[in-house]
Design a protein around this motif. Structure first.
Motif, PDB file in Angstrom:
ATOM      1  N   ALA A   1       8.957  70.231  10.750  1.00 23.12           N
ATOM      2  CA  ALA A   1       8.456  69.997  12.109  1.00 23.12           C
ATOM      3  C   ALA A   1       7.799  71.254  12.658  1.00 23.12           C
ATOM      4  O   ALA A   1       8.358  72.353  12.577  1.00 23.12           O
ATOM      5  CB  ALA A   1       9.598  69.569  13.026  1.00 23.12           C
ATOM      6  N   ARG A   2       6.602  71.095  13.204  1.00 26.10           N
ATOM      7  CA  ARG A   2       5.910  72.192  13.886  1.00 26.10           C
ATOM      8  C   ARG A   2       5.741  71.818  15.348  1.00 26.10           C
ATOM      9  O   ARG A   2       5.518  70.649  15.680  1.00 26.10           O
ATOM     10  CB  ARG A   2       4.536  72.437  13.254  1.00 26.10           C
ATOM     11  CG  ARG A   2       4.572  72.891  11.803  1.00 26.10           C
ATOM     12  CD  ARG A   2       3.200  73.320  11.335  1.00 26.10           C
ATOM     13  NE  ARG A   2       2.225  72.244  11.445  1.00 26.10           N
ATOM     14  CZ  ARG A   2       0.900  72.415  11.395  1.00 26.10           C
ATOM     15  NH1 ARG A   2       0.389  73.621  11.269  1.00 26.10           N
ATOM     16  NH2 ARG A   2       0.090  71.374  11.482  1.00 26.10           N
TER      17      ARG A   2
ATOM     18  N   SER B   1       5.942  65.956   7.031  1.00 31.41           N
ATOM     19  CA  SER B   1       5.502  66.986   7.967  1.00 31.41           C
ATOM     20  C   SER B   1       5.031  66.325   9.258  1.00 31.41           C
ATOM     21  O   SER B   1       4.215  65.404   9.218  1.00 31.41           O
ATOM     22  CB  SER B   1       4.360  67.798   7.356  1.00 31.41           C
ATOM     23  OG  SER B   1       3.868  68.753   8.280  1.00 31.41           O
ATOM     24  N   VAL B   2       5.556  66.792  10.368  1.00 29.37           N
ATOM     25  CA  VAL B   2       5.197  66.236  11.676  1.00 29.37           C
ATOM     26  C   VAL B   2       4.842  67.368  12.625  1.00 29.37           C
ATOM     27  O   VAL B   2       5.580  68.352  12.736  1.00 29.37           O
ATOM     28  CB  VAL B   2       6.365  65.412  12.267  1.00 29.37           C
ATOM     29  CG1 VAL B   2       5.993  64.889  13.661  1.00 29.37           C
ATOM     30  CG2 VAL B   2       6.728  64.251  11.352  1.00 29.37           C
ATOM     31  N   THR B   3       3.710  67.233  13.284  1.00 29.97           N
ATOM     32  CA  THR B   3       3.307  68.193  14.312  1.00 29.97           C
ATOM     33  C   THR B   3       3.620  67.607  15.673  1.00 29.97           C
ATOM     34  O   THR B   3       3.104  66.545  16.034  1.00 29.97           O
ATOM     35  CB  THR B   3       1.804  68.510  14.207  1.00 29.97           C
ATOM     36  OG1 THR B   3       1.553  69.153  12.948  1.00 29.97           O
ATOM     37  CG2 THR B   3       1.364  69.438  15.326  1.00 29.97           C
ATOM     38  N   PHE B   4       4.470  68.282  16.418  1.00 31.30           N
ATOM     39  CA  PHE B   4       4.783  67.888  17.786  1.00 31.30           C
ATOM     40  C   PHE B   4       3.859  68.664  18.724  1.00 31.30           C
ATOM     41  O   PHE B   4       3.868  69.905  18.728  1.00 31.30           O
ATOM     42  CB  PHE B   4       6.247  68.178  18.117  1.00 31.30           C
ATOM     43  CG  PHE B   4       7.212  67.265  17.415  1.00 31.30           C
ATOM     44  CD1 PHE B   4       7.684  66.109  18.039  1.00 31.30           C
ATOM     45  CD2 PHE B   4       7.643  67.545  16.127  1.00 31.30           C
ATOM     46  CE1 PHE B   4       8.564  65.258  17.397  1.00 31.30           C
ATOM     47  CE2 PHE B   4       8.532  66.691  15.462  1.00 31.30           C
ATOM     48  CZ  PHE B   4       8.987  65.549  16.110  1.00 31.30           C
TER      49      PHE B   4
ATOM     50  N   GLN C   1      11.862  68.858  20.401  1.00 31.69           N
ATOM     51  CA  GLN C   1      12.921  69.342  19.520  1.00 31.69           C
ATOM     52  C   GLN C   1      14.032  68.311  19.375  1.00 31.69           C
ATOM     53  O   GLN C   1      14.607  68.160  18.293  1.00 31.69           O
ATOM     54  CB  GLN C   1      13.456  70.667  20.052  1.00 31.69           C
ATOM     55  CG  GLN C   1      12.445  71.804  19.928  1.00 31.69           C
ATOM     56  CD  GLN C   1      12.887  73.069  20.625  1.00 31.69           C
ATOM     57  OE1 GLN C   1      13.720  73.041  21.534  1.00 31.69           O
ATOM     58  NE2 GLN C   1      12.330  74.202  20.213  1.00 31.69           N
TER      59      GLN C   1
ATOM     60  N   ALA D   1      12.798  65.601  16.997  1.00 28.56           N
ATOM     61  CA  ALA D   1      12.790  66.132  15.629  1.00 28.56           C
ATOM     62  C   ALA D   1      14.199  66.155  15.047  1.00 28.56           C
ATOM     63  O   ALA D   1      14.405  65.798  13.873  1.00 28.56           O
ATOM     64  CB  ALA D   1      12.185  67.542  15.621  1.00 28.56           C
TER      65      ALA D   1
END
Length: 233
Positions: free
Chosen positions: A3-4, A133-136, A153, A156
């Motif tokens: 997670a980003r 992979s997930v971009t928040f 957060q 995630a």
């Protein structure tokens, strides 16, 4: 899951999966719009675009941040929107940060829009898709808004740890600058219940998926069977 957590201006490449978070108030409002019967939400890139869409489709419901304005039907407040019947209607939404964030990642293979009110449904959809992979996208305050970061957060963590307690994340959001500004009347177009409504966890049993439909970026609810009671376990 990797997670980003990035602000809108930090996006330098198209993510494969993006979760755009705006707790106070864009995606709490969007969730309430679907709960009130809206069929879909068109995410407008500017106020002028929103007004142009409304002019072409007079039956659409146009929503914006701030105080009421000519051409717009409602403001970006969950407390005010919860009493509006939107059965079968199309909503056009333009906000300062939330809609901007979604449009910034419109080329991603999966775009979810979220707040605390759809946290578990969003986490479940990410689990179902098995996203590595997930971009928040933390939309508020150039990526520094603690209510958005806390919610991102939390979601995630919920993807990998279903029993994660929301209390600490909600506490952070309640102490955020945005919460204080809404409570103190610094922002316009506000209902007294807005902060409380934005901090409700898992109020609705659907995630919200944004995708291009022709030239428009359109948000639709994605109901999760395990939360709605449909189907079997």
């Amino acid at each position: 899951m990797d997670a980003r957590f990035l602000g809108i201006t930090d996006l330098v490449e198209v993510p494969s999966v993006a979760v755009v978070v705006d707790v106070m108030r864009a995606y709490t409002v969007a969730a309430w719009a679907f709960a009130q019967g809206a069929e879909k939400i068109v995410l407008a890139g500017s106020l002028d675009e929103a007004l142009a869409l409304k002019a072409r489709h007079p039956d659409w419901v146009a929503i914006k941040d701030g105080p009421p304005a000519p051409g717009f039907d409602a403001v970006n407040s969950p407390g005010l929107l919860r009493s509006v019947d939107l059965g079968g209607r199309t909503v056009v939404q333009k906000t300062t940060a939330g809609t901007v964030g979604a449009l910034a990642v419109k080329e991603a293979s999966l775009v979810l829009c979220a707040g605390f009110v759809v946290a578990e449904a969003t986490a479940q959809l990410l689990r179902t898709r098995r996203s590595d992979s997930v971009t928040f996208v933390v939309t508020g305050e150039d990526g520094q808004a603690d209510e958005d970061l806390a919610c991102a957060q939390y979601i995630a963590r919920r993807v990998t740890e279903a029993g994660t307690d929301a209390a600490e994340y909600v506490r952070r959001a309640a102490g955020s600058r945005a919460a204080a500004e809404l409570a103190d009347g610094v922002r316009q177009g506000v209902h007294p219940d807005d902060v409380a409504l934005c901090l409700e966890v898992d109020r609705f049993p659907f995630a919200m998926v944004a995708a291009s439909e022709g030239p428009l970026m359109v948000l639709r609810p994605h109901h999760m069977p395990s939360l709605t009671g449909e189907g079997t376990a």
